[in-house]
Design an enzyme around this catalytic site. Structure first.
Site, PDB file in Angstrom:
ATOM      1  N   ARG A  22     106.606 -11.177   8.647  1.00  0.00           N
ATOM      2  CA  ARG A  22     106.328 -10.209   9.750  1.00  0.00           C
ATOM      3  C   ARG A  22     107.276  -9.485  10.778  1.00  0.00           C
ATOM      4  NH1 ARG A  22     100.908 -13.521  11.162  1.00  0.00           N
ATOM      5  NH2 ARG A  22      99.884 -13.191   9.528  1.00  0.00           N
ATOM      6  N   ARG A  60      97.887 -27.927  -7.856  1.00  0.00           N
ATOM      7  CA  ARG A  60      96.850 -28.821  -7.598  1.00  0.00           C
ATOM      8  C   ARG A  60      95.579 -28.209  -7.824  1.00  0.00           C
ATOM      9  NH1 ARG A  60      93.930 -28.548  -2.822  1.00  0.00           N
ATOM     10  NH2 ARG A  60      95.325 -27.297  -1.865  1.00  0.00           N
ATOM     11  N   GLN A  78      88.962 -17.684  19.245  1.00  0.00           N
ATOM     12  CA  GLN A  78      88.830 -17.445  17.670  1.00  0.00           C
ATOM     13  C   GLN A  78      88.373 -18.788  16.834  1.00  0.00           C
ATOM     14  OE1 GLN A  78      93.436 -16.475  18.634  1.00  0.00           O
ATOM     15  NE2 GLN A  78      93.214 -16.945  16.463  1.00  0.00           N
ATOM     16  N   ASN A 138      87.606 -12.359  10.772  1.00  0.00           N
ATOM     17  CA  ASN A 138      88.765 -12.770  10.662  1.00  0.00           C
ATOM     18  C   ASN A 138      89.461 -13.134   9.001  1.00  0.00           C
ATOM     19  OD1 ASN A 138      87.411 -15.297  11.246  1.00  0.00           O
ATOM     20  ND2 ASN A 138      89.205 -16.379  10.599  1.00  0.00           N
ATOM     21  N   HIS A 189      86.510 -13.891  14.895  1.00  0.00           N
ATOM     22  CA  HIS A 189      86.909 -14.052  16.171  1.00  0.00           C
ATOM     23  C   HIS A 189      86.628 -13.077  17.285  1.00  0.00           C
ATOM     24  CE1 HIS A 189      89.678 -16.480  14.124  1.00  0.00           C
ATOM     25  NE2 HIS A 189      90.962 -15.529  14.021  1.00  0.00           N
ATOM     26  N   CYS A 224      95.484 -12.165  12.179  1.00  0.00           N
ATOM     27  CA  CYS A 224      93.949 -11.649  12.511  1.00  0.00           C
ATOM     28  C   CYS A 224      93.801 -11.288  13.667  1.00  0.00           C
ATOM     29  CB  CYS A 224      93.252 -12.879  11.924  1.00  0.00           C
ATOM     30  SG  CYS A 224      93.528 -14.544  12.608  1.00  0.00           S
ATOM     31  N   THR A 251      92.857 -19.503  -4.704  1.00  0.00           N
ATOM     32  CA  THR A 251      91.866 -20.430  -4.491  1.00  0.00           C
ATOM     33  C   THR A 251      91.479 -20.794  -3.080  1.00  0.00           C
ATOM     34  OG1 THR A 251      93.263 -22.259  -4.854  1.00  0.00           O
ATOM     35  CG2 THR A 251      92.263 -21.631  -6.657  1.00  0.00           C
TER      36      THR A 251
END
Length: 352
Positions: A101, A41, A157, A330, A256, A130, A13
């Site tokens: 990462r 939620r 950005q 981005n 960006h 990004c 979402t």
């Protein structure tokens, strides 16, 4: 017979999750079924995949039973909690958060740049930051042909890097400014939600993205430095390419921009050589026609998968040094599309 895949989208979402649904629908992945997952939620939300209406479900470990592929963008803590559960149940996960990462056994992949790293996965593939993605897209063809010695990047950005709420905040602040009202009371998210102070972005620039560390760098700057080295050189601390970054949030909704200064090993290279290398690289579009004022702009890049590069010119004071300007959406190449594209490559390479 073509194998089909049961796909789950975690964080369905959110701004990136919704774009993942769209990019998956447009991808080459043979999809058998799609499961949309989010927090309690937003569970119950109805979203469309192609012509199907799907109800978003609350995420539990059992949500991943029978799932082959997980596309994730629900925040680092959620990824750390649920993706190992998905892997235990036999899924391969492509994660768009910072959770994995820098893990040494997790490939950090931009498919056009380092696809072979996908072969080393142990169930989880990390999507880079990004701002890192679009920079390595533009610089990798240069590195391959002429060698890279140093990268100095300043980013511009967009608000959407901090989520849909940051875009909404920017719009509200802009309206307040134009009506002569105080913008400060609307500043609740930027520069970063978890920090002590918040400042308006409208008609402003914020030289802080993510938290500021004791080193003097923001965590976003740290990510750009070390992710670039891991993607290009396979080692987040490699010394072969020097990288430094200044990351700035600007009052742009989506896409960006980056000003990149770089030096190459081959000092005989011309700006035209650089342009030719960039123009030939898959996923990159050269927009560099100064006579006609053609150069990349965020307003034109928004909604597109490609990385746009222009303003390529030499530094006449330093041989082998050049400047360039890079723009990309981005939320697409910087997030949703790179995630789905990694999944496409996993399918093509028979790694799921």
């Amino acid at each position: 017979m073509t194998k089909e895949y049961n796909v789950a989208i975690l964080g369905a979402t959110g701004a990136v999750g919704r774009r993942m649904i769209d990019q998956l629908a447009k991808s080459t992945i043979p999809v058998k079924s799609v499961k949309l997952l989010a927090s309690s939620r937003t569970a119950g939300t109805i979203l469309k995949f192609k012509d199907q209406e799907l109800t978003v479900e609350e995420t539990t470990p059992e949500s991943f039973d029978g799932i082959d592929l997980v596309l994730s963008s629900a925040g680092g803590s959620v990824s750390k909690k649920f993706l190992p559960e998905a892997v235990k149940r036999g899924a391969v996960c492509v994660d768009n958060t910072s959770a994995f990462r820098m893990e040494p056994d997790v490939p950090l992949v931009v498919p056009e740049v380092n696809p072979d790293a996908l072969k080393e996965h142990n169930g989880i593939i990390a999507n880079p930051n990004c701002s890192t993605i679009q920079m390595v897209m533009a610089l990798e063809p240069i590195r391959r042909k002429f060698g890279l010695k140093q990268i100095i990047v300043s980013t511009y950005q967009a608000a959407s890097g901090a989520g849909q709420a940051a875009i909404d905040e920017l719009k509200k602040e802009s309206q307040d400014y134009l009506e002569g009202k105080d913008m400060q009371e609307d500043a609740k998210i930027l520069p970063t939600k978890g920090d002590k102070k918040h400042y308006p972005l409208a008609f402003n620039l914020l030289p802080q993205i993510d938290v500021l560390e004791d080193s003097g760098y923001s965590h976003e700057e740290w990510k750009m430095i070390h992710e670039t080295k891991k993607i290009m050189l396979g080692d987040m601390n490699a010394k072969d390419i020097k990288v430094t970054a200044t990351c700035v949030r600007v009052p742009v909704p989506i896409a960006h921009g980056e000003s990149v200064y770089f030096t190459v090993e081959d000092e005989s290279v011309t700006a035209q050589d650089i342009m030719d290398a960039v123009a030939d690289f898959p996923g990159v579009v050269l927009e560099d026609d100064i006579k006609n004022q053609i150069y990349p702009q965020p307003i034109n890049a928004a909604g597109k998968r490609e990385t746009f590069v222009g303003r390529i010119r030499p530094d006449y004071e330093n041989k082998g040094a050049f400047n360039m300007w890079i723009v990309a959406d981005n939320l697409l190449k910087g997030a949703a599309w790179n995630t789905v594209e990694n999944a496409e490559y996993l399918v093509k390479m028979n790694l799921i």
